[in-house]
Design a protein around this motif. Sequence first.
Motif: not given
Length: 172
Positions: A52-55, A60-61, A65-71
């Motif tokens: 949830i924090g990554v999402t 927030q930025r 879609a960056i959440a998927g890449i980060a995860l």
Amino acid sequence: GTIWFARTPAIRDWEIRPRSAGSRWGVFAEPGLLVLFAATICYAVAFGLYEIGVTAYATQRGMPAIAGIALALASLGSALGAFAYGMRHWKAPLRKQFLIALSLMATGSLLVAPVNNIYLYMLVNLIAGAPMASVIATQSLLLSRLAPQGKLAESFTWGGTCLLGGISGGIA
């Protein structure tokens, strides 16, 4: 595949033994398992909170879609960490390995929090993911050693329930 598996000699020759009378509390009568189940719930909640924090970070930025890449990078880090963990024989007792893996997971999660640069954030997620699969692996090994004779399936079922319930709780 199921039919092939069911016809293998290991399954055909499986001997079903009657259960011995045990505690009405089942595996919950084992103090070591209770501690491991509690630890599993705690680190699983951390897994859910991490996702949830990554999402939230990406949203927030303005780049959800960056959440998927980060995860995905955290998952890659997890796979690489599991590969590194499994490649060698560790001399430390399993409980100590579990505590070290938990400490590394907590440290990795804390490293992610203060990062503002999106590219550095991606790299840190790769690093933060490294101990995650090793935590689950050492937890499973501990569970297999702490489970009472004849209660391995029940022990793993409750271990899985604690893991998935904790993740769900963290996400919620």
